[in-house]
Design an enzyme around this catalytic site. Structure first.
Site, PDB file in Angstrom:
ATOM      1  N   ASP A 108      48.080   4.539  -0.721  1.00  0.00           N
ATOM      2  CA  ASP A 108      48.865   5.659  -1.235  1.00  0.00           C
ATOM      3  C   ASP A 108      47.998   6.498  -2.173  1.00  0.00           C
ATOM      4  OD1 ASP A 108      51.052   7.306  -1.802  1.00  0.00           O
ATOM      5  OD2 ASP A 108      51.672   6.070  -3.495  1.00  0.00           O
ATOM      6  N   SER A 134      48.567   1.571  -8.921  1.00  0.00           N
ATOM      7  CA  SER A 134      49.505   0.551  -8.430  1.00  0.00           C
ATOM      8  C   SER A 134      49.134  -0.788  -9.066  1.00  0.00           C
ATOM      9  CB  SER A 134      49.476   0.505  -6.900  1.00  0.00           C
ATOM     10  OG  SER A 134      50.444  -0.410  -6.412  1.00  0.00           O
ATOM     11  N   HIS A 178      53.297   2.635  -9.199  1.00  0.00           N
ATOM     12  CA  HIS A 178      54.283   1.926  -8.383  1.00  0.00           C
ATOM     13  C   HIS A 178      55.012   0.887  -9.234  1.00  0.00           C
ATOM     14  CE1 HIS A 178      51.595   2.820  -4.625  1.00  0.00           C
ATOM     15  NE2 HIS A 178      52.328   3.862  -4.981  1.00  0.00           N
TER      16      HIS A 178
END
Length: 356
Positions: free
Chosen positions: A299, A177, A203
């Site tokens: 995540d 991310s 992401h």
């Protein structure tokens, strides 16, 4: 509840409306103090020297000095965490990828219409990313020597390392991310052309995936592409989900295939790392290798634990080389990762595990 002094933020944007809106949004959080605003980079330069902000929000498109040129100078001479907030981030994905390559920590897209009301809808995201940036690690460009990238650049593909790999029986799964666009580049640069297949989730908003895949492809000896639904997962290839979709891996007889999934966001993300990792745990099990790179949030942590429980070797990027140690840290604390590895050694370690 806020612990310690609030993080000091300088807002740099040529729009008075945006400066006012961002000031109100950020000042609404007790953990943030807006110490100043600037309408252009030249004014910002003087305020940085005087106000010593912890974080800068920066628009790309401004008068008197291009935002990217300002960012490049800033990261070389006086590195400060920067969150890009710009209308260009939606239609100019490559511009934002350049900003991330130059050292920006993260970005928020400015809405195309009704900016004032639209920014309010991004309030929680803006606050979260600014506070995360205040805790991030930024490095001087002089040390990292990141090249300026444009879509016209035809970067020479680095020669494959001496590591050779001939088996099709391994599958590498990577999640990232904040800070991950550059971390993924570093990892893929280190993998040889005949490495095991790589499936990745980073992401990014929907409009970014094509430009990001093209950028990674220019920097890798492997073939990097956006995955299409049903295509076979092949050695020497790396696959990213197309914009705003989850990527899963399914087993089809003796091979793996990509499955593009338009299901709901998971962990507030679409694509989500957990979706990819859980599918790889089910489809590849102990034949997989899982890795989480720098990123905000958690995540991928539970998905990496699923991979480890399925017998796959697992690792995370270490804290010292991560821009944000949220995702790798969460996975490590959960017991999902067998080891922590510095960024510049992850490719080598992935290949060692693949051979092993």
């Amino acid at each position: 509840m806020t612990f310690g002094p609030p993080c000091k933020v300088l807002i740099v944007d040529d729009s008075a409306v945006v400066r006012q809106m961002l000031s109100e949004i950020l000042a609404s959080d007790p953990g943030i103090e807006v110490v100043g605003t600037a309408a252009d980079p030249l004014l910002a330069r003087e305020k940085i020297k005087r106000l010593h902000p912890d974080v800068i929000t920066l628009d790309v498109e401004m008068p008197r000095m291009d935002g990217l040129a300002f960012l490049e100078n800033l990261m070389r001479l006086h590195p400060v965490p920067v969150v890009m907030i710009s209308s260009l981030t939606e239609r100019g994905a490559d511009t934002t990828l350049q900003a991330l390559a130059l050292g920006a920590v993260d970005f928020v897209s400015k809405p195309k219409l009704d900016v004032a009301r639209g920014l309010q809808g991004y309030a929680d995201e803006i606050i979260a990313k600014v506070k995360m940036a205040a805790r991030s690690r930024v490095r001087s460009l002089a040390r990292t020597n990141v090249p300026r990238i444009t879509l016209e650049t035809t970067a020479a593909v680095p020669p494959p390392r001496s590591i050779q790999f001939r088996t099709t029986d391994r599958l590498i799964a990577i999640g990232a991310s904040a800070g991950g666009t550059e971390a993924l580049r570093v990892v893929l640069e280190g993998l040889p052309a005949d490495a095991p297949a790589v499936v990745m989730t980073q992401h990014l908003p929907a409009t970014f995936s094509t430009a990001f895949a093209e950028r990674l492809d220019r920097h890798s000896a492997m073939s990097v592409r956006e995955a299409s639904d049903g295509e076979a997962v092949l050695p020497g290839h790396a696959y990213l989900p197309p914009g705003g979709r989850h990527l899963r891996v399914i087993r089809d007889g003796a091979r793996w295939r990509c499955r593009i999934d338009d299901g709901p966001p998971i962990n507030r993300h679409k694509p989500a790392v957990d979706v990819l990792f859980r599918s790889v745990a089910e489809s590849a099990g102990a034949n997989a290798i899982g890795a989480i790179l720098t990123g905000m949030g958690d995540d991928g942590a539970r998905g990496l634990l699923d991979l480890r429980n399925a017998g796959a070797p697992t690792l995370v990027q270490d804290e010292a080389t991560s821009v944000v140690w949220g995702m790798p840290g969460a996975a490590y604390k959960l017991g999902a990762a067998e080891e922590m590895v510095p960024l510049d050694r992850i490719a080598e370690r992935l290949m060692s595990l693949a051979r092993g």
